[in-house]
Motif scaffolding. Sequence first.
Motif, mmCIF file in Angstrom:
data_model
loop_
_atom_site.group_PDB
_atom_site.id
_atom_site.type_symbol
_atom_site.label_atom_id
_atom_site.label_comp_id
_atom_site.label_asym_id
_atom_site.label_seq_id
_atom_site.Cartn_x
_atom_site.Cartn_y
_atom_site.Cartn_z
ATOM 1 N N HIS A 90 0.851 -1.194 0.000
ATOM 2 C CA HIS A 90 0.000 0.000 0.000
ATOM 3 C C HIS A 90 0.886 1.243 0.000
ATOM 4 N N ALA A 91 0.374 2.331 -0.575
ATOM 5 C CA ALA A 91 1.125 3.590 -0.595
ATOM 6 C C ALA A 91 1.427 4.001 0.850
ATOM 7 N N GLU A 132 12.680 -2.221 -3.062
ATOM 8 C CA GLU A 132 11.587 -1.509 -3.727
ATOM 9 C C GLU A 132 10.673 -2.507 -4.434
ATOM 10 N N GLY A 133 9.437 -2.126 -4.617
ATOM 11 C CA GLY A 133 8.502 -2.907 -5.417
ATOM 12 C C GLY A 133 8.071 -4.214 -4.781
ATOM 13 N N VAL A 134 7.479 -5.072 -5.621
ATOM 14 C CA VAL A 134 6.916 -6.341 -5.170
ATOM 15 C C VAL A 134 7.977 -7.229 -4.520
ATOM 16 N N ALA A 135 9.218 -7.117 -4.949
ATOM 17 C CA ALA A 135 10.302 -7.939 -4.379
ATOM 18 C C ALA A 135 10.481 -7.691 -2.885
ATOM 19 N N PHE A 185 3.206 -3.303 4.272
ATOM 20 C CA PHE A 185 2.525 -2.156 3.686
ATOM 21 C C PHE A 185 3.568 -1.120 3.254
ATOM 22 N N GLY A 186 4.648 -0.988 4.024
ATOM 23 C CA GLY A 186 5.726 -0.045 3.738
ATOM 24 C C GLY A 186 6.867 -0.297 4.693
#
Length: 193
Positions: A90-91, A132-135, A185-186
């Motif tokens: 999520h952002a 970063e990203g899905v990884a 989420f982050g």
Amino acid sequence: MVDVKRRGRVWAGAVVAAVVVLGIGSYWFQPWKLWRDETVSEALPTAAAPQRPAGSSGGSDSPGGSGSPGGSGSSGPRTLARGTLISHEHATTGTAKLIRLADGSHTLRLEGLDTSNGPDLRVWLTDAPVKEGVAGWRVFDDGKYVSLGKLKGNKGDQNYEIPADVNLADYSSVTIWCDRFDVSFGAAALTPA
């Protein structure tokens, strides 16, 4: 007539099954949280400086001494490490800070946090690299981590006490972790301040 009764039972069974599935799905996903923000506005905790025995100068034989920044006798909190939160599932934006208080205890502070609300969100210190990203979504439970508790709110400034037995040198990142779905989420990589 028998066919009508049979259809009625089938429909009743279908309705009961749908209600059960809807109830379980609502409990599991908690979709109402997507539209409800929880804002927290905590001040940085203050801790009294440790008391020195009478006649003690707190001089050079104490680590950090009373005059050095962040020493156990310092008058205020000291930021040891910090990082900027990046988005995963999520952002997510904001800053994470590891802070040593005047009494020597440690706190993780999230400032300007802005993420989605969700079910079973936790704040974790981890040894995983922030990717970063899905990884980067699912790496944080692969190694060493410690939960600092439930996320108090998906927006705002908040503090999480770090247990005294946690060796901060073992942890290099922080994540907002959804324990229900095992996803970040982050997260933020923590670098010395």
